[in-house]
Design a protein around this motif. Structure first.
Motif, PDB file in Angstrom:
ATOM      1  N   UNK A 109     100.429  44.163  99.487  1.00 41.08           N
ATOM      2  CA  UNK A 109     100.068  44.020 100.894  1.00 41.08           C
ATOM      3  C   UNK A 109      98.561  44.201 101.044  1.00 41.08           C
ATOM      4  N   UNK A 110      98.122  44.406 102.276  1.00 36.03           N
ATOM      5  CA  UNK A 110      96.701  44.521 102.579  1.00 36.03           C
ATOM      6  C   UNK A 110      96.258  45.982 102.476  1.00 36.03           C
ATOM      7  N   UNK A 111      95.191  46.212 101.718  1.00 35.19           N
ATOM      8  CA  UNK A 111      94.585  47.539 101.612  1.00 35.19           C
ATOM      9  C   UNK A 111      93.224  47.468 102.298  1.00 35.19           C
ATOM     10  N   UNK A 112      92.992  48.367 103.243  1.00 40.26           N
ATOM     11  CA  UNK A 112      91.766  48.346 104.043  1.00 40.26           C
ATOM     12  C   UNK A 112      90.884  49.538 103.694  1.00 40.26           C
ATOM     13  N   UNK A 113      89.641  49.250 103.298  1.00 39.03           N
ATOM     14  CA  UNK A 113      88.651  50.310 103.093  1.00 39.03           C
ATOM     15  C   UNK A 113      87.865  50.432 104.394  1.00 39.03           C
ATOM     16  N   UNK A 114      88.157  51.472 105.149  1.00 37.65           N
ATOM     17  CA  UNK A 114      87.531  51.715 106.449  1.00 37.65           C
ATOM     18  C   UNK A 114      86.247  52.508 106.201  1.00 37.65           C
ATOM     19  N   UNK A 115      85.096  51.821 106.311  1.00 30.30           N
ATOM     20  CA  UNK A 115      83.819  52.459 105.966  1.00 30.30           C
ATOM     21  C   UNK A 115      82.729  52.065 106.958  1.00 30.30           C
ATOM     22  N   UNK A 116      82.286  52.989 107.806  1.00 29.40           N
ATOM     23  CA  UNK A 116      81.256  52.658 108.792  1.00 29.40           C
ATOM     24  C   UNK A 116      79.943  52.187 108.168  1.00 29.40           C
ATOM     25  N   UNK A 117      79.649  52.651 106.952  1.00 29.74           N
ATOM     26  CA  UNK A 117      78.409  52.251 106.273  1.00 29.74           C
ATOM     27  C   UNK A 117      78.724  51.416 105.035  1.00 29.74           C
ATOM     28  N   UNK A 118      79.699  50.537 105.164  1.00 29.79           N
ATOM     29  CA  UNK A 118      80.159  49.701 104.047  1.00 29.79           C
ATOM     30  C   UNK A 118      79.007  48.961 103.379  1.00 29.79           C
ATOM     31  N   UNK A 119      78.190  48.287 104.182  1.00 27.30           N
ATOM     32  CA  UNK A 119      77.095  47.484 103.642  1.00 27.30           C
ATOM     33  C   UNK A 119      75.893  48.348 103.264  1.00 27.30           C
ATOM     34  N   UNK A 120      75.594  49.337 104.098  1.00 29.75           N
ATOM     35  CA  UNK A 120      74.447  50.204 103.818  1.00 29.75           C
ATOM     36  C   UNK A 120      74.603  50.918 102.479  1.00 29.75           C
ATOM     37  N   UNK A 121      75.850  51.231 102.128  1.00 35.98           N
ATOM     38  CA  UNK A 121      76.116  51.955 100.880  1.00 35.98           C
ATOM     39  C   UNK A 121      76.454  51.021  99.721  1.00 35.98           C
ATOM     40  N   UNK A 122      76.434  49.718  99.973  1.00 29.81           N
ATOM     41  CA  UNK A 122      76.686  48.751  98.906  1.00 29.81           C
ATOM     42  C   UNK A 122      78.120  48.715  98.417  1.00 29.81           C
ATOM     43  N   UNK A 123      79.077  49.075  99.285  1.00 27.79           N
ATOM     44  CA  UNK A 123      80.482  49.111  98.872  1.00 27.79           C
ATOM     45  C   UNK A 123      81.218  47.799  99.137  1.00 27.79           C
ATOM     46  N   UNK A 124      80.521  46.818  99.720  1.00 23.33           N
ATOM     47  CA  UNK A 124      81.214  45.585 100.112  1.00 23.33           C
ATOM     48  C   UNK A 124      81.776  44.804  98.932  1.00 23.33           C
ATOM     49  N   UNK A 125      81.175  44.980  97.746  1.00 18.26           N
ATOM     50  CA  UNK A 125      81.622  44.218  96.574  1.00 18.26           C
ATOM     51  C   UNK A 125      82.987  44.676  96.066  1.00 18.26           C
ATOM     52  N   UNK A 126      83.438  45.840  96.508  1.00 17.35           N
ATOM     53  CA  UNK A 126      84.745  46.365  96.098  1.00 17.35           C
ATOM     54  C   UNK A 126      85.873  45.554  96.741  1.00 17.35           C
ATOM     55  N   UNK A 127      85.606  44.979  97.919  1.00 13.46           N
ATOM     56  CA  UNK A 127      86.642  44.288  98.694  1.00 13.46           C
ATOM     57  C   UNK A 127      86.700  42.796  98.368  1.00 13.46           C
ATOM     58  N   UNK A 128      87.876  42.211  98.615  1.00 10.67           N
ATOM     59  CA  UNK A 128      88.044  40.762  98.459  1.00 10.67           C
ATOM     60  C   UNK A 128      87.361  40.013  99.599  1.00 10.67           C
ATOM     61  N   UNK A 129      87.367  40.623 100.783  1.00 12.52           N
ATOM     62  CA  UNK A 129      86.626  40.071 101.916  1.00 12.52           C
ATOM     63  C   UNK A 129      86.287  41.207 102.870  1.00 12.52           C
ATOM     64  N   UNK A 130      85.263  40.983 103.697  1.00 10.06           N
ATOM     65  CA  UNK A 130      84.799  42.037 104.599  1.00 10.06           C
ATOM     66  C   UNK A 130      84.906  41.597 106.055  1.00 10.06           C
TER      67      UNK A 130
END
Length: 200
Positions: A109-130
């Motif tokens: 199913x869908x797993x959501x990484x809820x991160x207010x600073x997703x891009x600022x912290x460079x975590x966007x590459x962990x996800x399939x889409x943002x």
């Protein structure tokens, strides 16, 4: 398993979206919650914060003075970057561990990484889409005033000290406007969830 990076600036309603996604059966990984766990009393990160910012940001009970530190970092880009350096790697490692555990469990199913600073912290590459949650500026200001009791200047300082929305838009597959009603928001999310689940 499809991994979504969910982000949005202060007052956009990201928490509302995250809670609705949970109701719809998505698995939520809350980066803010993990960050708070990493800075609990006696943690290595808390000691690093004390060394970097000073003892006044630690209470007599040995806990983090979150509001006081927030007032500092949201008005000082260098201080914010320093705080990210202390906490971000630890949060990323924890999220990576959770994702590996979910894959072992064969979550379909869908797993959501809820991160207010997703891009600022460079975590966007962990996800399939943002996904980026947005809202009109005045709507955001009014929400935060009501919720947190901050002044308009304090709110704008926090907004302006984060990555610009235009830059975030360029990194996001889905832009979800939350300026309208909750019903409008839910309908938009339902369509996106349907699209993703059809791709499984």
């Amino acid at each position: 398993m499809k991994t979504i990076g969910l982000t949005g600036g202060i007052g956009t309603g990201k928490t509302t979206v995250s809670e609705y996604l949970k109701e719809k059966g998505c698995v939520i990984i809350d980066a803010d919650k993990i960050s708070k766990e990493m800075t609990e009393k006696g943690s290595p990160a808390l000691e690093e914060i004390k060394k970097s910012f000073g003892g006044k940001y630690i209470s007599k009970e040995g806990t983090l003075e979150r509001k006081l530190l927030g007032d500092l970092v949201f008005n000082d880009p260098e201080a914010l970057e320093k705080l990210h350096a202390i906490i971000t790697k630890k949060v990323e490692e924890k999220i990576d561990l959770i994702l590996k555990q979910l894959k072992k469990q064969a979550i379909d199913d869908i797993v959501v990484i809820d991160a207010p600073l997703l891009f600022e912290c460079g975590m966007e590459s962990v996800a399939d889409e943002n996904w980026l949650i947005t809202a009109d500026m005045q709507v955001r200001i009014d929400r935060v005033k009501k919720r947190d009791g901050l002044s308009e200047k304090q709110i704008l300082d926090r907004i302006n000290n984060q990555m610009s929305e235009d830059e975030k838009r360029g990194k996001s597959r889905c832009i979800i406007d939350n300026s309208g009603t909750v019903e409008d928001l839910y309908r938009h999310i339902d369509k996106i969830i349907e699209r993703i689940r059809d791709e499984f």
